[in-house]
Motif scaffolding. Structure first.
Motif, short mmCIF file in Angstrom:
data_model
loop_
_atom_site.label_atom_id
_atom_site.label_comp_id
_atom_site.label_asym_id
_atom_site.label_seq_id
_atom_site.Cartn_x
_atom_site.Cartn_y
_atom_site.Cartn_z
N LEU A 237 0.91 -1.34 0.03
CA LEU A 237 0.01 -0.03 -0.10
C LEU A 237 0.90 1.25 0.10
CD1 LEU A 237 -2.80 1.22 0.07
CD2 LEU A 237 -2.87 1.13 2.89
N LEU A 238 1.85 1.27 0.77
CA LEU A 238 2.74 2.45 0.84
C LEU A 238 3.50 2.60 -0.40
CD1 LEU A 238 4.53 1.99 4.43
CD2 LEU A 238 2.82 3.57 3.74
N VAL A 368 5.29 -12.78 -3.52
CA VAL A 368 3.91 -12.99 -3.73
C VAL A 368 3.12 -11.71 -3.69
CG1 VAL A 368 1.87 -14.33 -2.68
CG2 VAL A 368 4.15 -15.22 -2.83
N ALA A 369 3.27 -10.96 -2.42
CA ALA A 369 2.63 -9.71 -2.46
C ALA A 369 2.47 -8.63 -3.51
CB ALA A 369 2.97 -8.86 -1.09
N PHE A 370 3.84 -8.50 -4.09
CA PHE A 370 3.83 -7.71 -5.16
C PHE A 370 3.18 -8.24 -6.36
CE2 PHE A 370 7.28 -4.75 -7.75
CZ PHE A 370 6.16 -4.05 -7.78
N ALA A 371 3.23 -9.47 -6.41
CA ALA A 371 2.51 -10.11 -7.76
C ALA A 371 1.00 -9.97 -7.51
CB ALA A 371 2.99 -11.63 -7.91
N LEU A 372 0.56 -10.07 -6.43
CA LEU A 372 -0.82 -10.02 -6.23
C LEU A 372 -1.63 -8.56 -6.10
CD1 LEU A 372 -1.48 -12.68 -3.22
CD2 LEU A 372 -2.15 -12.93 -5.64
N THR A 373 -0.41 -7.55 -5.91
CA THR A 373 -0.96 -6.05 -5.81
C THR A 373 -0.96 -5.89 -7.54
OG1 THR A 373 0.24 -5.68 -3.84
CG2 THR A 373 -0.03 -3.99 -5.40
N MET A 374 -0.11 -6.27 -8.24
CA MET A 374 -0.16 -6.06 -9.65
C MET A 374 -1.16 -6.62 -10.19
SD MET A 374 2.05 -3.72 -9.57
CE MET A 374 2.37 -3.07 -11.48
N LEU A 375 -1.56 -7.84 -10.01
CA LEU A 375 -2.85 -8.60 -10.44
C LEU A 375 -4.06 -7.87 -10.28
CD1 LEU A 375 -2.04 -12.59 -9.83
CD2 LEU A 375 -2.24 -11.28 -12.14
#
Length: 457
Positions: A237-238, A368-375
């Protein structure tokens, strides 16, 4: 100085979420808190959208500002708006519009999430039933307001065909016929898809709010997962907000130094994350494809518009780092900016995690968090806008036809985000090994005082 990490107490504090006493009073309190979250969210969206539309000149529309404002708020909540019109039996207006004004969306999500979480702060545990009741109340009220706005978000505008063509009597004839039937173009909200996407939107906002908040209560069965999820989620989020902040600064500088302040503020107030998060995706190597033709376009940087209009009109142009840099070499700065900000996100996630977490664990979690964020984020940048006036079902009339398309390559961008997240998480974990982590108390400061610390606080 040595540090010791304290863990959550084995016996959790009393759960929050259900006020004691009369169940009716508890229900009224939950309903009141849900109403506050919904009212605050919609009010923030309406103010942001109204300012953006005013800057874009929509205040001069003939009697349609309120309807356009409602339509923008509906679209920002995931609603679907269609374009339609008529010119008697001779011609018809056709078009489609798929786009989200993400500044309005982001403001509404932040405000709604913050007010929703406020009663859950400063408690260790929330009752599952009470938390579900709060979420259900917010969801029902949100959809009710969205349905009401959908009824308001409709309007028709007259079409001006311009001056007659003195060199073409046939054009004069059709022009006179169309003028006689007063051709119009307008927009309507499609209620079913609007409520469906609106349901996904509000549930997503509430879920993300719970994931990124480090101080809000969770049900006891989820407490064991919070130190693995919340630091990486809050760092993502940041990262998104940092890109929006950088875009805001650049936009303000452009407004002051380059002129066209009103148009620039319209972009900032309506579509700043659309551009900022595209810059994030391009900076890590992602790509979009699209084109722009016809007399109209969308508020976007000139370099992006040039790429979309620079290819074959029948083909889609590729929007990536190299194609943008071919128009303006300053686009190469997107790569080092992405490197700095993504690495910073990795460091923040590591510092907010317990010291016992290993660098490879940071890497896996952030990847995993970055990939899900971009998805999640990349599909929100999709833009498809088409409009035209067909005569007897053939072609477009009067140069009114046009198209703007911008589609993200979601899976490529998400795959690259996974790799960037793995690298940034590992490096951030290494950099954070000597930093003071959340949940740690320097030796001696809390000794003998019976204090405990939440590792995610």
């Amino acid at each position: 100085m040595d540090r010791v990490s304290s863990r959550l107490p084995t016996t959790p504090p009393p759960a929050t979420g259900t006020p004691g006493g009369d169940p009716a009073r508890a229900g009224l309190r939950i309903a009141g808190q849900a109403l506050a979250a919904v009212a605050a969210g919609y009010a923030a969206m309406a103010v942001t959208a109204a300012l953006g539309l005013w800057a874009a000149g929509a205040a001069d529309l003939p009697g349609g500002f309120g309807s356009v404002l409602a339509a923008v708020v509906v679209m920002a909540s995931g609603g679907q708006v269609e374009i339609a019109g008529s010119a008697g039996s001779l011609a018809g207006t056709h078009g489609e519009l798929t786009a989200m004004p993400l500044t309005v969306t982001l403001v509404g999500a932040l405000v709604t999430g913050a007010v929703f979480l406020r009663p859950l702060r400063h408690h260790a545990v929330a009752r599952t039933g009470a938390l579900a009741a709060r979420a259900a109340a917010v969801t029902v009220l949100w959809l009710a307001v969205l349905a009401a706005l959908s009824g308001v978000a409709r309007h028709d505008f007259p079409i001006s065909l311009g001056t007659p063509d003195t060199q073409n009597p046939l054009s004069d004839l059709f022009g006179d016929l169309l003028d006689a039937v007063n051709p119009t173009v307008g927009f309507r909200t499609v209620l079913g898809p609007t409520l469906g996407y609106g349901l996904l939107w509000i549930l997503g906002v509430l879920l993300v709010a719970l994931l990124v908040s480090r101080r809000s209560a969770l049900p006891a069965r989820l407490l064991r997962h919070q130190e693995a999820v919340r630091p990486a989620a809050s760092a993502m989020l940041l990262l998104l907000l940092a890109y929006v902040a950088v875009g805001l600064v650049i936009g303000l500088v452009v407004a002051v130094t380059k002129g066209h302040a009103a148009q620039t503020f319209a972009v900032l107030l309506l579509g700043l994350p659309n551009v900022s998060w595209l810059a994030l995706g391009v900076g890590i190597g992602g790509s979009w494809e699209g084109r722009a033709d016809g007399p109209f376009g969308l508020p976007m940087p000139q370099v992006l518009d040039a790429v979309l209009r620079g290819g074959n009109p029948s083909d889609l142009s590729k929007v990536d780092l190299s194609s943008l840099a071919a128009q303006d070499s300053r686009a190469w700065w997107l790569l080092p900016v992405a490197a700095v900000l993504v690495l910073s996100a990795g460091y923040v996630a590591a510092v907010r995690s317990p010291a016992r977490v290993r660098p490879w664990q940071h890497a896996l979690r952030l990847g995993v968090a970055f990939a899900l964020t971009m998805l999640v984020v990349m599909p929100l940048t999709l833009v498809e806008a088409r409009v035209g006036l067909s005569l007897l079902g053939i072609g477009d009339l009067g140069g009114l036809g046009g198209e703007v398309v911008l589609r993200p390559d979601v899976w490529r961008t998400a795959g690259l985000a996974l790799l960037w997240g793995l690298a940034a998480g590992f490096l951030g974990g290494l950099l954070a090994t000597r930093a003071r982590h959340h949940g740690e108390v320097p030796a001696g400061e809390g000794a003998g005082e019976g204090k405990t610390s939440d590792p995610t606080s």
